[in-house]
Design a protein around this motif. Structure first.
Motif, short mmCIF file in Angstrom:
data_model
loop_
_atom_site.label_atom_id
_atom_site.label_comp_id
_atom_site.label_asym_id
_atom_site.label_seq_id
_atom_site.Cartn_x
_atom_site.Cartn_y
_atom_site.Cartn_z
N UNK A 1 104.02 41.45 -15.08
CA UNK A 1 105.34 42.16 -14.78
C UNK A 1 105.96 42.46 -16.20
N UNK A 2 105.66 41.95 -17.14
CA UNK A 2 106.43 42.20 -18.44
C UNK A 2 106.35 43.59 -18.94
N UNK A 3 105.05 44.25 -18.65
CA UNK A 3 104.75 45.78 -19.29
C UNK A 3 105.71 46.56 -18.18
N UNK A 4 105.45 46.07 -16.92
CA UNK A 4 106.41 47.02 -16.15
C UNK A 4 107.77 46.96 -16.51
N UNK A 5 108.59 45.80 -16.35
CA UNK A 5 109.83 45.79 -16.68
C UNK A 5 110.08 46.47 -17.93
N UNK A 6 109.13 46.28 -19.07
CA UNK A 6 109.44 47.05 -20.40
C UNK A 6 109.44 48.59 -20.06
N UNK A 7 108.60 49.13 -19.20
CA UNK A 7 108.71 50.51 -18.96
C UNK A 7 109.81 51.00 -17.99
N UNK A 8 110.27 50.27 -17.15
CA UNK A 8 111.57 50.36 -16.35
C UNK A 8 112.75 50.49 -17.31
N UNK A 9 112.91 49.47 -18.00
CA UNK A 9 114.07 49.30 -19.14
C UNK A 9 114.00 50.61 -20.09
N UNK A 10 113.09 50.87 -20.48
CA UNK A 10 112.91 52.03 -21.58
C UNK A 10 113.01 53.41 -20.82
N UNK A 11 112.40 53.69 -19.52
CA UNK A 11 112.56 54.74 -19.01
C UNK A 11 114.03 55.03 -18.62
#
Length: 104
Positions: free
Chosen positions: A71-81
């Motif tokens: 879940x961490x890479x997904x949340x990082x991508x959502x946050x950055x995007x």
């Protein structure tokens, strides 16, 4: 909005008036995207925080499950995007407001 010129307003359900226009809409979108970005950041921080670890005899600490690892890479991508989209919407709102002030 120019002084001395008519402007278009719409009435809200609570009786107040709101100014219409592309700059206002883009600024509202920037706010929503910023809120979503901050929510993703909060979830990311919660996932990265240290969790309780169960320690037993002869069991290595690395054997504890890491449930949030995917879940961490997904949340990082959502946050950055969403943060990037919010910044772009903010810039677009400023440019639209300046364009309306100078040209229209």
């Amino acid at each position: 909005m120019h002084v001395g010129r008519p402007t278009t307003l719409r009435r809200k359900p609570d009786g107040r008036y709101a100014q219409t226009g592309a700059a206002i809409a883009v600024l509202d979108a920037a706010g929503v995207l910023g809120i979503v970005s901050l929510a993703a950041l909060a979830l990311l921080v919660l996932c990265v925080m240290p969790r309780s670890v169960r320690v037993e005899n002869d069991v290595p600490l690395s054997s504890n499950p890491q449930p949030w690892g995917t879940l961490i890479p997904l949340l990082l991508g959502v946050f950055a995007g969403f943060l990037a989209l919010a910044a772009l919407c903010g810039v677009a709102a400023v440019l639209l407001a300046l364009g309306q002030a100078f040209f229209g």
